[in-house]
Design an enzyme around this catalytic site. Structure first.
Site, PDB file in Angstrom:
ATOM      1  N   HIS A 115       0.886  -1.186  -0.065  1.00 18.34           N
ATOM      2  CA  HIS A 115       0.101  -0.120   0.091  1.00 18.34           C
ATOM      3  C   HIS A 115       0.942   1.394   0.052  1.00 18.34           C
ATOM      4  O   HIS A 115       1.994   1.251   0.622  1.00 18.34           O
ATOM      5  CB  HIS A 115      -0.897   0.074   1.391  1.00 18.34           C
ATOM      6  CG  HIS A 115      -2.371  -0.550   0.826  1.00 18.34           C
ATOM      7  ND1 HIS A 115      -2.821  -1.269   2.002  1.00 18.34           N
ATOM      8  CD2 HIS A 115      -3.118  -0.774  -0.097  1.00 18.34           C
ATOM      9  CE1 HIS A 115      -3.932  -1.699   1.463  1.00 18.34           C
ATOM     10  NE2 HIS A 115      -4.122  -1.409   0.389  1.00 18.34           N
ATOM     11  N   ASP A 117       1.029   4.161   1.634  1.00 18.59           N
ATOM     12  CA  ASP A 117       1.462   4.761   2.797  1.00 18.59           C
ATOM     13  C   ASP A 117       2.655   3.889   3.441  1.00 18.59           C
ATOM     14  O   ASP A 117       3.287   4.490   4.551  1.00 18.59           O
ATOM     15  CB  ASP A 117       0.101   4.959   3.719  1.00 18.59           C
ATOM     16  CG  ASP A 117      -0.547   3.397   4.232  1.00 18.59           C
ATOM     17  OD1 ASP A 117      -0.881   2.730   3.056  1.00 18.59           O
ATOM     18  OD2 ASP A 117      -0.926   3.229   5.193  1.00 18.59           O
ATOM     19  N   HIS A 118       3.035   2.778   2.860  1.00 22.78           N
ATOM     20  CA  HIS A 118       4.106   1.898   3.376  1.00 22.78           C
ATOM     21  C   HIS A 118       5.160   1.971   2.259  1.00 22.78           C
ATOM     22  O   HIS A 118       6.224   1.767   2.984  1.00 22.78           O
ATOM     23  CB  HIS A 118       3.504   0.621   3.647  1.00 22.78           C
ATOM     24  CG  HIS A 118       2.336   0.398   4.574  1.00 22.78           C
ATOM     25  ND1 HIS A 118       2.797   0.058   5.686  1.00 22.78           N
ATOM     26  CD2 HIS A 118       1.344   0.696   4.518  1.00 22.78           C
ATOM     27  CE1 HIS A 118       1.477   0.005   6.563  1.00 22.78           C
ATOM     28  NE2 HIS A 118       0.625   0.694   5.868  1.00 22.78           N
ATOM     29  N   HIS A 212      -4.459  -9.064   6.131  1.00 24.27           N
ATOM     30  CA  HIS A 212      -4.884  -7.701   5.730  1.00 24.27           C
ATOM     31  C   HIS A 212      -5.696  -7.868   4.311  1.00 24.27           C
ATOM     32  O   HIS A 212      -5.682  -7.289   3.177  1.00 24.27           O
ATOM     33  CB  HIS A 212      -3.479  -7.004   5.494  1.00 24.27           C
ATOM     34  CG  HIS A 212      -3.844  -5.497   5.199  1.00 24.27           C
ATOM     35  ND1 HIS A 212      -4.699  -4.879   5.866  1.00 24.27           N
ATOM     36  CD2 HIS A 212      -3.135  -4.472   4.507  1.00 24.27           C
ATOM     37  CE1 HIS A 212      -4.679  -3.357   5.445  1.00 24.27           C
ATOM     38  NE2 HIS A 212      -3.766  -3.257   4.574  1.00 24.27           N
ATOM     39  N   ASP A 235      -0.021  -4.012   8.346  1.00 25.71           N
ATOM     40  CA  ASP A 235      -1.445  -3.875   8.471  1.00 25.71           C
ATOM     41  C   ASP A 235      -2.320  -5.013   8.700  1.00 25.71           C
ATOM     42  O   ASP A 235      -2.057  -5.944   7.973  1.00 25.71           O
ATOM     43  CB  ASP A 235      -1.885  -2.953   7.250  1.00 25.71           C
ATOM     44  CG  ASP A 235      -1.538  -1.595   7.183  1.00 25.71           C
ATOM     45  OD1 ASP A 235      -0.930  -0.995   7.893  1.00 25.71           O
ATOM     46  OD2 ASP A 235      -1.892  -0.779   6.352  1.00 25.71           O
TER      47      ASP A 235
HETATM   48 ZN   LIG Z   1      -1.566   1.166   6.085  1.00 22.98          ZN
HETATM   49 ZN   LIG Z   2      -2.410  -1.511   4.103  1.00 21.98          ZN
END
Ligand SMILES: [Zn+2]
Ligand SMILES: [Zn+2]
Length: 360
Positions: A115, A117-118, A212, A235
């Site tokens: 993802h 944001d990672h 996840h 996550d």
């Molecule tokens: Zn995340």
């Molecule tokens: Zn995620």
């Protein structure tokens, strides 16, 4: 008496006026700036690399939602003179650079999943630590698919890498050192034993599959160093495999999504006709963990300290922080902390001490 007060007041005003006027003179500005720069440059680097402890520094505590100060997912683990970074969320490199963390000592990056944001700042972590003088290509560990992510960032930065070498010289910035090496961790599947990622110099890192869904595989990581340990959840929903992998760890950095606040945001988004945001806010509770459930995970695993991070929504104020952790204290009275960027946990070797502080 009154006369003395007036005299002092006049003196303060006069000094303030002199300072204000002085700071408009270039030579005075330069003098002040030189002092500040010199003190910053000669500042002793923080003792993050001392070989007496395992240290965990939160270099990003937000999730995809915007926040004025928090970077997105990033946890840095320091031991034996090196550090490893779990996830390279946007804004995280800036954090480490401001704290003057020595990029030459980056031992590797471990991605939990892909993802944005990672992974968003992977290119900067590679570029900036190369420029800082890293001596080897940067290893990037992750689930299968990491080769594709690394190849994409390498391609996006290919022209810039060429510019840097052309400008500063191949002796200073050898192209071969500026590369990334993707290392796919083939297992573990959900429900399987954790897989060893590497075991070197006293540091043993294992990966555990977390849930996840629909992102598969997604990993959490456990670091063991000279009897001290930290687990980073990645996550996930509340996950039994993660509980097993975190058993007896000193620190569990666990993601946290305050579903009661997400529901509140969703209702307001619906009310104001922001349908796309409302749809996303309705979808995300299915693949994250609430702060109370994270506390239950920490209790079940018997960890000493729970660090709530990857906060959704990232609290913008103290009032929201209080609302975010509602109910956590009833499940776990102590041994937990709500993270912010800069939280530093120190685990001295040959000790059971857990020291919670902030990086300077
Ligand atoms: Zn995340
Ligand atoms: Zn995620």
């Amino acid at each position: 008496m009154r006369r003395i007060v007036w005299w002092l007041l006049g003196l303060v005003v006069a000094i303030a006026g002199l300072v204000f006027a002085g700071l408009r003179i270039p030579a005075v500005q330069d003098l002040v700036l030189r002092r500040i720069v010199a003190s910053r440059m000669s500042a002793a680097p923080p003792g993050l690399f001392d070989d007496d402890a395992l240290r965990v520094l939160l270099c990003g505590t937000s999730s995809p939602m915007p926040h004025p100060t928090r970077a997105k997912a990033c946890v840095a683990v320091f031991a034996g003179g090196r550090f490893w970074v779990v996830d390279t969320g946007p804004g995280a490199w800036n954090r480490l650079a401001l704290w003057q963390v020595d990029g030459r000592r980056l031992g590797g990056v471990l991605l939990t999943h892909f993802h944005s944001d990672h992974i968003g700042e992977l290119g900067e972590f590679n570029m900036q630590t190369w420029v800082a003088g890293r001596e080897r290509p940067l290893r990037v560990y992750g689930p299968p698919g990491v080769e594709r992510v690394v190849a994409g960032f390498a391609e996006a930065y290919a022209l810039d890498s060429g510019y840097r070498t052309a400008h500063h010289g191949a002796d200073f910035l050898p192209p071969d050192v500026g590369r990334m090496e993707a290392v796919a961790i083939p297992g573990p599947a959900l429900g399987a034993e954790p897989a060893v990622v590497f075991d070197q110099g006293g540091m043993r890192v294992t990966a555990v599959a977390v849930d996840h869904t629909p992102i598969r595989p997604a990993y959490g990581y456990r670091f063991d160093y000279r009897g001290r340990s930290v687990v980073v959840s990645g996550d996930t929903v509340k996950d039994d495999d993660l509980i097993a992998a975190a058993r007896g760890a000193d620190v569990l950095v666990h993601e946290a999504q305050a579903n009661h606040l997400v529901a509140l945001l969703r209702e307001e988004a619906q009310r104001s006709g922001r349908d796309r945001i409302a749809k996303i806010l309705g979808d995300i509770p299915s693949y994250h963990t609430s702060p109370v459930a994270a506390a239950e995970v920490a209790n079940a695993a018997g960890v000493r300290l729970l660090v709530l991070s990857h906060l959704t929504p990232p609290p913008p104020a103290a009032l929201v922080e209080r609302a975010f952790v509602r109910g956590v204290g009833a499940v776990r009275a102590k041994g937990w902390v709500l993270a912010d960027d800069g939280l530093l946990v120190t685990l001295p070797v040959d000790s059971t001490e857990v020291d919670v502080g902030w990086i300077e």
